[in-house]
Design a protein around this motif. Structure first.
Motif, mmCIF file in Angstrom:
data_model
loop_
_atom_site.group_PDB
_atom_site.id
_atom_site.type_symbol
_atom_site.label_atom_id
_atom_site.label_comp_id
_atom_site.label_asym_id
_atom_site.label_seq_id
_atom_site.Cartn_x
_atom_site.Cartn_y
_atom_site.Cartn_z
ATOM 1 N N ALA A 1 29.186 14.799 -18.248
ATOM 2 C CA ALA A 1 30.234 14.013 -17.605
ATOM 3 C C ALA A 1 29.480 12.533 -16.453
ATOM 4 C CB ALA A 1 30.190 14.828 -15.831
ATOM 5 N N GLY A 2 28.189 12.217 -16.171
ATOM 6 C CA GLY A 2 28.014 11.447 -15.208
ATOM 7 C C GLY A 2 27.593 10.072 -16.200
ATOM 8 N N PHE A 3 27.612 10.650 -17.675
ATOM 9 C CA PHE A 3 27.696 9.204 -18.488
ATOM 10 C C PHE A 3 29.245 8.232 -18.545
ATOM 11 C CE2 PHE A 3 27.390 6.227 -22.264
ATOM 12 C CZ PHE A 3 26.609 6.255 -22.674
ATOM 13 N N MET A 4 29.806 9.224 -18.906
ATOM 14 C CA MET A 4 31.586 9.323 -18.918
ATOM 15 C C MET A 4 31.854 7.728 -17.387
ATOM 16 S SD MET A 4 34.057 9.719 -20.981
ATOM 17 C CE MET A 4 35.733 8.926 -20.988
ATOM 18 N N LEU A 5 31.436 8.506 -16.219
ATOM 19 C CA LEU A 5 31.762 7.814 -14.955
ATOM 20 C C LEU A 5 31.072 6.703 -14.730
ATOM 21 C CD1 LEU A 5 31.326 10.554 -12.518
ATOM 22 C CD2 LEU A 5 33.312 9.637 -13.090
ATOM 23 N N VAL A 6 29.160 6.315 -15.002
ATOM 24 C CA VAL A 6 28.737 5.100 -15.787
ATOM 25 C C VAL A 6 29.441 4.526 -16.699
ATOM 26 C CG1 VAL A 6 26.317 4.031 -16.105
ATOM 27 C CG2 VAL A 6 27.008 6.525 -14.834
ATOM 28 N N GLU A 7 30.000 4.605 -17.508
ATOM 29 C CA GLU A 7 30.264 3.655 -18.810
ATOM 30 C C GLU A 7 32.079 3.297 -18.065
ATOM 31 O OE1 GLU A 7 32.571 4.318 -22.786
ATOM 32 O OE2 GLU A 7 31.946 6.344 -22.005
ATOM 33 N N THR A 8 32.736 4.222 -17.346
ATOM 34 C CA THR A 8 34.616 3.229 -16.734
ATOM 35 C C THR A 8 33.396 2.784 -16.122
ATOM 36 O OG1 THR A 8 34.933 5.431 -17.502
ATOM 37 C CG2 THR A 8 36.262 4.470 -15.690
ATOM 38 N N LYS A 9 32.750 3.122 -15.516
ATOM 39 C CA LYS A 9 32.237 1.886 -13.731
ATOM 40 C C LYS A 9 31.513 0.410 -14.605
ATOM 41 C CE LYS A 9 31.709 0.049 -9.762
ATOM 42 N NZ LYS A 9 32.594 -0.680 -9.366
ATOM 43 N N GLY A 10 30.780 0.614 -15.510
ATOM 44 C CA GLY A 10 30.179 -0.462 -16.425
ATOM 45 C C GLY A 10 31.177 -1.113 -17.143
ATOM 46 N N VAL A 11 32.099 -0.976 -17.622
ATOM 47 C CA VAL A 11 33.530 -1.344 -18.517
ATOM 48 C C VAL A 11 34.881 -1.769 -17.192
ATOM 49 C CG1 VAL A 11 35.694 -0.963 -19.947
ATOM 50 C CG2 VAL A 11 33.369 0.086 -21.210
ATOM 51 N N THR A 12 34.552 -1.491 -16.124
ATOM 52 C CA THR A 12 35.633 -1.836 -15.320
ATOM 53 C C THR A 12 35.305 -3.018 -14.607
ATOM 54 O OG1 THR A 12 36.663 0.060 -15.154
ATOM 55 C CG2 THR A 12 36.601 -1.615 -13.059
ATOM 56 N N GLU A 13 33.313 -3.108 -14.023
ATOM 57 C CA GLU A 13 32.641 -4.218 -13.890
ATOM 58 C C GLU A 13 32.772 -5.782 -14.744
ATOM 59 O OE1 GLU A 13 29.521 -3.484 -10.533
ATOM 60 O OE2 GLU A 13 30.886 -1.953 -9.756
ATOM 61 N N LEU A 14 32.093 -5.077 -15.783
ATOM 62 C CA LEU A 14 31.535 -6.095 -16.700
ATOM 63 C C LEU A 14 33.000 -6.957 -17.430
ATOM 64 C CD1 LEU A 14 28.745 -4.424 -18.779
ATOM 65 C CD2 LEU A 14 28.814 -6.546 -17.924
ATOM 66 N N MET B 1 34.797 14.714 -21.207
ATOM 67 C CA MET B 1 36.087 15.272 -20.375
ATOM 68 C C MET B 1 36.338 15.913 -18.964
ATOM 69 S SD MET B 1 37.369 18.149 -23.290
ATOM 70 C CE MET B 1 39.214 18.145 -22.125
ATOM 71 N N CYS B 2 35.353 15.866 -18.584
ATOM 72 C CA CYS B 2 34.942 16.607 -16.408
ATOM 73 C C CYS B 2 34.619 15.107 -16.304
ATOM 74 C CB CYS B 2 33.688 17.687 -16.747
ATOM 75 S SG CYS B 2 33.358 18.015 -14.662
ATOM 76 N N GLY B 3 34.070 14.224 -16.594
ATOM 77 C CA GLY B 3 33.456 13.060 -16.162
ATOM 78 C C GLY B 3 35.218 11.989 -15.868
ATOM 79 N N GLY B 4 35.638 12.089 -17.372
ATOM 80 C CA GLY B 4 37.341 11.491 -17.393
ATOM 81 C C GLY B 4 38.093 11.906 -16.506
ATOM 82 N N LEU B 5 38.186 13.315 -16.020
ATOM 83 C CA LEU B 5 39.083 13.039 -14.937
ATOM 84 C C LEU B 5 38.766 13.159 -13.089
ATOM 85 C CD1 LEU B 5 39.611 17.180 -16.531
ATOM 86 C CD2 LEU B 5 40.959 15.595 -16.126
ATOM 87 N N SER B 6 37.346 13.657 -13.490
ATOM 88 C CA SER B 6 37.009 12.948 -12.189
ATOM 89 C C SER B 6 37.195 11.354 -12.238
ATOM 90 C CB SER B 6 35.721 13.161 -12.207
ATOM 91 O OG SER B 6 35.095 14.781 -12.382
ATOM 92 N N GLU B 7 37.040 11.018 -12.744
ATOM 93 C CA GLU B 7 37.329 9.131 -13.040
ATOM 94 C C GLU B 7 38.529 9.138 -12.053
ATOM 95 O OE1 GLU B 7 39.417 5.305 -13.728
ATOM 96 O OE2 GLU B 7 39.949 7.512 -14.692
ATOM 97 N N TYR B 8 39.341 10.255 -11.949
ATOM 98 C CA TYR B 8 40.917 9.912 -11.212
ATOM 99 C C TYR B 8 41.080 9.558 -9.690
ATOM 100 C CZ TYR B 8 43.928 10.785 -15.604
ATOM 101 O OH TYR B 8 44.105 10.743 -16.657
ATOM 102 N N ASN B 9 39.783 10.782 -8.885
ATOM 103 C CA ASN B 9 39.465 10.120 -7.976
ATOM 104 C C ASN B 9 39.237 8.585 -7.423
ATOM 105 O OD1 ASN B 9 38.934 13.266 -6.715
ATOM 106 N ND2 ASN B 9 37.666 13.095 -8.437
ATOM 107 N N SER B 10 38.654 7.615 -8.668
ATOM 108 C CA SER B 10 38.780 6.463 -8.031
ATOM 109 C C SER B 10 40.059 5.433 -7.257
ATOM 110 C CB SER B 10 38.406 5.407 -9.227
ATOM 111 O OG SER B 10 39.363 5.362 -10.096
#
Length: 773
Positions: free
Chosen positions: A611-624, A731-740
């Protein structure tokens, strides 16, 4: 286990056969209809046919259940008997096939039904659910690999049949979205319960079909990984996943259609079939049937082209000009305004006035930039007004090529025009050229930055920071012209406020065109701009600045931290909660159908790390992507870099013999804190050093997280259960990403930190041999 799998396949097949009936009934029953007898009678023959097909297929599955189980047993024995010298290659190939197939499914679904883009990572979640369950079953159970291809082939036929076989009114309503917080050009929102129910039923069916197709693939990967030491197997799996991403980059570069994507995937899966003649023949036959279904010419009136971003459909109008659809809906119509006959056609005269307006406001503009140049209408207008140099920035190379080939005025052949295939934000951030006029053509993309992100490709073009960067590249007296088909007053107010913020509190002039009700927002670099005399009378535009200056219109501006341009207000995305509940219910249903026991306490750490890795990956893809450009090549390289960082962490654990994760946990927390602070302060300067620093800050958490994972993986009981929980955690991280969508992207650092702190607690429990209190 085969019996349980076939039971779920039967349920998915039952639901999929009922999908056309549910779609017809749900979309045709209006808000005031309780149970329209006429609609039910109309679909009764289809319902009877569906029931008959269900009975026949269910009977066949029961009849051949023993043979299917025997095939699964031989499949497992074949993998277990594979010579040791080929195991690494097999792990590599299966991982590459699984990730490439995952990317292909996610990308293809969005080309048939564009609302998959609005459900963000829905396709990703269904793939993860199937892969995770397959990994969990790999060490002790067997499921026939031969079911993956026919399940995907059935999905192809069903989705294409619904898209092109339903009545026009039904399909239009089925393509609408039950999301109320944001708008989209060309796609409406659901209006009544029956329609909403039909859409969620549709989503549930395709979640099951996709997940079930990936269960055997996940089991294939997990069973092969059990043949090697854990860290070696995991490292090989990461290299294979990296190869899958690179392969998708290759087919995207060549503009290959889906039949090539899935042909490569299916042929790779066929290599893992048992070497039984009957099994190979059956697999080859199912492969051909699936690809024929996928390639069937359902709409021959449109020329279909798969660019690296989306499906483009081209057709000639009655006047012989190009009509272009992108992502399944209208994008642009090419016009020829060079003919004197245009002056005699009132409609074409109004359209030409719309394109010519920016040049008339800023007369004598010599250096012009067109952001979102498309097929070239805006570029041709700049040339007609006497521009000496035009930078035509278009992110999709296929759209630019269509303009070069089919625009009757041939603006891209003019030596004054420089066609630039790039992200508009990146060009304006990095160019050393200044302009008299910057024209924002209509940018509206349903393409996401990546399979894991909730941000569209064009999101960072419409932020306050982006508009400030555009202002910085204006010459003295230069202006910005931003046109948009505003869908409601709240969105118009949002653009008005964003331009006001970007230009030191000076509000823009807002003009409404008679053509297509488009709004043009005009702003000058140095101060207020004035319209030429009689411009409004000559062009038919209406000054509506007072409308958007009304303080009663409430809206929130888009920023790089909250780049959700199509959400007028910053509200919590409640409309996504039903989809999240649906994913959780379906995942739980599938899991409990196979697994009767709860996960071990020691496995939960891998769930939390995922879950944590998915959120960090999403943030990394967005900022990079924001730093280096949101083009498909950059995003692909970024995702490849993320997998490479995980591989390097795995290598570091093996070479340095790291046995405890505590220092890596500490460095992970520190790197997340540094990343949050850098993001909060606005990031590094867009220089070479700043970009390198950004890459380091964003990839360090991924590296340290990889060290933690690899260290704990070596101490886990089985690699398959650890991988399964890691995917379910993702999957849990992917769902949590909607909070952004409410809290902004910086909040993902805090969410990731919470998951990693919980993982740390479970790591302590693993060390002590008990679960945390």
């Amino acid at each position: 286990m085969t019996q349980r799998f076939l039971r779920l396949v039967s349920i998915a097949f039952l639901a999929s056969c009922l999908t056309p009936v549910v779609a017809n009934v749900g979309t045709q029953m209006g808000a005031d209809s309780i149970a329209s007898f006429a609609v039910l009678v109309k679909v009764l023959p289809s319902l009877l046919v569906a029931i008959a097909v269900i009975l026949v297929v269910t009977r066949l599955l029961r009849r051949y259940e023993q043979g299917i189980d025997e095939d699964a047993r031989r499949q497992a024995e074949y993998l277990d008997a594979l010579p040791d010298r080929f195991v690494s290659l097999a792990i590599f190939g299966s991982a590459a096939a699984s990730l490439f197939l995952e990317l292909a499914v996610i990308r293809w679904q969005g080309t048939v039904f564009e609302f998959f883009a609005f459900y963000k990572n829905y396709g990703l979640l269904s793939c993860f659910a199937g892969l995770g369950l397959g990994y969990a079953l790999s060490s002790r159970d067997r499921i026939p690999l031969s079911f993956s291809i026919p399940l995907l082939g059935w999905q192809f036929g069903l989705m294409i049949g619904l898209r092109f076989g339903l009545a026009p009114a039904s399909i239009e309503r089925l393509r609408e979205i039950p999301v109320l917080e944001q708008f989209s050009m060309g796609i409406g929102n659901t209006r009544y319960f029956g329609q909403t129910f039909a859409i969620y039923f549709f989503l549930a069916v395709f979640f099951l079909l996709t997940a079930l197709a990936f269960v055997p693939v996940g089991q294939l990967c997990g069973r092969l990984m059990e043949r090697q030491p854990k860290l070696q197997a995991y490292g090989t799996n990461l290299l294979g996943s990296l190869a899958g991403v690179v392969l998708m980059l290759g087919v995207s570069y060549l503009w290959m259609p889906p039949v090539v994507w899935f042909g490569i995937s299916f042929l790779t899966l066929l290599l893992f079939y048992t070497r039984q003649p009957a099994a190979m023949k059956l697999g080859a036959g199912l492969l051909v049937a699936a690809l024929v279904t996928l390639a069937w010419p359902v709409n021959p009136l449109w020329n279909r082209l798969y660019s690296p971003y989306q499906l483009l459909e081209m057709q000639q109008t009655d006047k012989g000009h190009l009509l272009l659809r992108a992502a399944g809906h209208y994008y642009q119509r090419v016009h020829d305004f060079s003919s004197p006959a245009v002056d005699e056609d009132p409609d074409l005269r109004d359209i030409r006035a719309y394109y010519d307006l920016p040049c008339k406001v800023r007369g004598g503009a010599k250096d012009v930039a067109v952001v979102g140049a498309g097929t070239g209408n805006d570029v041709a207008a700049a040339l007609r007004c006497g521009a000496g140099h035009v930078d035509a920035i278009e992110i999709d190379p296929a759209i630019l090529e269509a303009g070069k080939l089919y625009h009757p005025e041939h603006p891209y052949d003019d030596p004054r025009v420089w066609g630039i295939v790039n992200d508009a934000r990146t060009h304006l951030r990095t160019t050393d050229r200044n302009y008299d006029l910057i024209v924002y053509g209509l940018l509206d993309s349903h393409t996401l930055l990546s399979h894991a992100s909730s941000v569209r490709v064009d999101s960072f073009v419409y932020t306050v920071e982006a508009l400030r960067e555009a202002r910085a590249h204006l010459k003295p007296g230069g202006i910005v012209s931003l046109s948009f088909s505003v869908m409601n007053d709240g969105l118009g107010s949002k653009i008005y406020k964003m331009m006001t913020h970007a230009f030191d509190g000076r509000p823009p002039i807002c003009l409404r065109a008679g053509y297509d009700q488009a709004i043009v927002f005009l702003e000058g670099k140095d101060g207020a701009i004035s319209l030429p005399p009689n411009l409004l009378q000559e062009t038919g535009f209406e000054d509506i600045t007072a409308l958007y200056a009304n303080p009663a219109l409430r809206s929130d501006i888009s920023t790089d931290d909250w780049p959700f341009f199509y959400m007028p207000r910053r509200v919590y995305p409640v409309s996504y909660l039903p989809m999240i509940v649906l994913v959780l219910l379906l995942s739980t249903f599938m899991t409990t159908s196979f697994l009767s026991h709860s996960p071990r306490n020691t496995d939960w750490v891998f769930f939390l790390l995922g879950a944590g890795f998915m959120l960090v990956e999403t943030k990394g893809v967005t900022e990079l992507g924001l730093t280096f450009g949101n083009t498909w090549e950059v995003i692909g390289v970024v995702i490849s870099g993320i997998l490479l960082m995980a591989f390097l962490a795995n290598v570091a654990v093996q070479w340095l013999r790291i046995r405890q994760p505590w220092i890596a946990y500490l460095l992970l927390a520190v790197s997340l804190g540094v990343g949050w602070h850098v993001a909060k302060s606005g990031g590094f300067a867009p220089t070479t050093g700043g970009r390198i620093a950004t890459a380091v800050v964003l990839t360090c958490p991924l590296f340290f997280s990889g060290i933690v994972f690899s260290t704990l993986l070596e101490r886990s009981e089985t690699i398959s259960s650890a991988m399964a929980m890691n995917l379910l955690g993702a999957m849990c991280g992917g769902l949590s990403e909607y909070n952004s969508m409410y809290f902004g992207f910086r909040s993902l650092y805090w969410l990731a930190l919470i998951f990693y702190v919980l993982a740390f607690a479970f790591s302590l429990a693993m060390r002590k041999g008990r679960s945390p209190a």
